[in-house]
Design a protein around this motif. Structure first.
Motif, PDB file in Angstrom:
ATOM      1  N   SER A  26       1.009  -1.205  -0.110  1.00  0.00           N
ATOM      2  CA  SER A  26       0.048   0.040   0.139  1.00  0.00           C
ATOM      3  C   SER A  26       0.801   1.119  -0.038  1.00  0.00           C
ATOM      4  CB  SER A  26      -1.113  -0.024   1.348  1.00  0.00           C
ATOM      5  OG  SER A  26      -0.183   0.206   2.282  1.00  0.00           O
ATOM      6  N   PRO A  27       0.348   2.354  -0.212  1.00  0.00           N
ATOM      7  CA  PRO A  27       1.358   3.559  -0.024  1.00  0.00           C
ATOM      8  C   PRO A  27       1.733   3.699   1.112  1.00  0.00           C
ATOM      9  CG  PRO A  27      -0.945   3.929  -1.343  1.00  0.00           C
ATOM     10  CD  PRO A  27      -0.952   2.730  -0.648  1.00  0.00           C
ATOM     11  N   GLU A  28       1.233   3.291   2.221  1.00  0.00           N
ATOM     12  CA  GLU A  28       1.561   3.673   3.430  1.00  0.00           C
ATOM     13  C   GLU A  28       2.879   2.623   3.915  1.00  0.00           C
ATOM     14  OE1 GLU A  28       1.192   6.029   5.782  1.00  0.00           O
ATOM     15  OE2 GLU A  28       0.116   6.943   3.960  1.00  0.00           O
ATOM     16  N   PHE A  29       3.065   1.565   2.998  1.00  0.00           N
ATOM     17  CA  PHE A  29       4.260   0.358   3.523  1.00  0.00           C
ATOM     18  C   PHE A  29       5.364   1.079   3.932  1.00  0.00           C
ATOM     19  CE2 PHE A  29       7.328  -2.901   2.250  1.00  0.00           C
ATOM     20  CZ  PHE A  29       6.853  -3.691   3.069  1.00  0.00           C
ATOM     21  N   MET A  30       6.100   1.626   2.722  1.00  0.00           N
ATOM     22  CA  MET A  30       7.525   2.189   3.003  1.00  0.00           C
ATOM     23  C   MET A  30       7.537   3.071   4.263  1.00  0.00           C
ATOM     24  SD  MET A  30       9.325   0.353   1.310  1.00  0.00           S
ATOM     25  CE  MET A  30      10.870   1.298   1.435  1.00  0.00           C
ATOM     26  N   PRO A  31       6.631   4.195   4.356  1.00  0.00           N
ATOM     27  CA  PRO A  31       6.678   4.967   5.444  1.00  0.00           C
ATOM     28  C   PRO A  31       6.764   4.216   6.938  1.00  0.00           C
ATOM     29  CG  PRO A  31       5.410   6.109   3.818  1.00  0.00           C
ATOM     30  CD  PRO A  31       5.629   4.518   3.425  1.00  0.00           C
ATOM     31  N   LYS A  32       5.769   3.374   6.968  1.00  0.00           N
ATOM     32  CA  LYS A  32       5.742   2.427   8.308  1.00  0.00           C
ATOM     33  C   LYS A  32       6.746   1.849   8.462  1.00  0.00           C
ATOM     34  CE  LYS A  32       0.551   1.911   8.373  1.00  0.00           C
ATOM     35  NZ  LYS A  32      -0.474   0.931   8.186  1.00  0.00           N
ATOM     36  N   LEU A  33       7.420   0.957   7.277  1.00  0.00           N
ATOM     37  CA  LEU A  33       8.640   0.248   7.614  1.00  0.00           C
ATOM     38  C   LEU A  33       9.977   1.262   8.044  1.00  0.00           C
ATOM     39  CD1 LEU A  33      10.022  -2.358   7.013  1.00  0.00           C
ATOM     40  CD2 LEU A  33      10.604  -1.630   4.710  1.00  0.00           C
ATOM     41  N   TRP A  34      10.018   2.507   7.441  1.00  0.00           N
ATOM     42  CA  TRP A  34      11.154   3.109   7.934  1.00  0.00           C
ATOM     43  C   TRP A  34      10.767   3.873   9.381  1.00  0.00           C
ATOM     44  CZ3 TRP A  34      15.536   3.393   6.254  1.00  0.00           C
ATOM     45  CH2 TRP A  34      16.136   2.965   4.986  1.00  0.00           C
ATOM     46  N   HIS A  35       9.385   3.889   9.526  1.00  0.00           N
ATOM     47  CA  HIS A  35       9.230   4.482  11.094  1.00  0.00           C
ATOM     48  C   HIS A  35       9.726   3.335  11.985  1.00  0.00           C
ATOM     49  CE1 HIS A  35       7.150   6.247  14.119  1.00  0.00           C
ATOM     50  NE2 HIS A  35       6.472   5.483  14.534  1.00  0.00           N
ATOM     51  N   ALA A  36       9.332   2.032  11.633  1.00  0.00           N
ATOM     52  CA  ALA A  36       9.833   0.988  12.486  1.00  0.00           C
ATOM     53  C   ALA A  36      11.134   0.893  12.690  1.00  0.00           C
ATOM     54  CB  ALA A  36       9.217  -0.277  12.160  1.00  0.00           C
ATOM     55  N   ILE A  37      11.970   0.899  11.401  1.00  0.00           N
ATOM     56  CA  ILE A  37      13.428   0.854  11.674  1.00  0.00           C
ATOM     57  C   ILE A  37      14.096   2.218  12.430  1.00  0.00           C
ATOM     58  CG2 ILE A  37      15.560   1.301  10.185  1.00  0.00           C
ATOM     59  CD1 ILE A  37      13.837  -0.351   7.820  1.00  0.00           C
ATOM     60  N   GLU A  38      13.514   3.463  12.250  1.00  0.00           N
ATOM     61  CA  GLU A  38      14.018   4.344  12.945  1.00  0.00           C
ATOM     62  C   GLU A  38      13.663   4.082  14.520  1.00  0.00           C
ATOM     63  OE1 GLU A  38      12.332   7.466  10.715  1.00  0.00           O
ATOM     64  OE2 GLU A  38      14.013   7.948   9.251  1.00  0.00           O
ATOM     65  N   ALA A  39      12.599   3.818  14.789  1.00  0.00           N
ATOM     66  CA  ALA A  39      12.247   3.593  16.150  1.00  0.00           C
ATOM     67  C   ALA A  39      13.165   2.376  16.828  1.00  0.00           C
ATOM     68  CB  ALA A  39      10.570   2.963  16.388  1.00  0.00           C
TER      69      ALA A  39
END
Length: 112
Positions: A26-39
Motif C-alpha cells: 500500500s502507499p503506507e508500506f514504506m513509511p511504516k517500514l522506515w518508521h519501525a526501523i528508525e524507532a
C-alpha cells in the motif's frame, strides 16, 4: 534430497505461509517500514552514548579555555631578554665550575 525430506520441507513452508499474513503493498508500506526501523535505531541510544557526547563537549570546552588562557598569558608577559645559556651562567657561580675543571675565559667573565 530424499522424497521424505522434500515433503517435510513443503509442510514447513505451508505452515509458515499460514502463520504469516500476506502483506499487501500500500502507499503506507514504506513509511511504516522506515518508521519501525528508525524507532528501533532510536532505542539503541544508550546512556553511554549520552555520556560520550557530554565528555567530548566538556573536553572541547576545556581545550578552548586553556587555549584562550595561554594566548592571554603570552600577550601579558614580556619576552625574555636573555637566552637560556645566559640565565644558567648568571645562576651558576664560577667557583662551582672550577670543580668541573672549567675555567671561564676573560670574555665570559666580562659579561658578568
Amino acid at each position: 534430497m530424499s522424497f521424505q525430506n522434500e515433503r517435510e520441507l513443503e509442510g514447513l513452508w505451508a505452515s509458515y505461509r499460514e502463520s504469516m499474513p500476506d502483506v499487501e503493498a500500500s502507499p503506507e508500506f514504506m513509511p511504516k517500514l522506515w518508521h519501525a526501523i528508525e524507532a528501533r535505531q532510536r532505542s539503541r541510544i544508550t546512556i553511554w552514548t549520552k555520556w560520550t557526547g557530554a565528555f567530548v563537549s566538556v573536553s572541547l570546552a576545556l581545550c578552548l579555555v586553556f587555549t584562550i588562557a595561554s594566548a592571554v598569558e603570552d600577550r601579558l608577559t614580556p619576552p625574555h631578554a636573555s637566552s637560556y645559556i645566559d640565565a644558567l651562567s648568571e645562576d651558576t657561580p664560577s667557583d662551582t665550575l672550577a670543580y668541573a675543571h672549567f675555567q671561564p675565559t676573560a670574555d665570559e667573565e666580562s659579561h658578568k
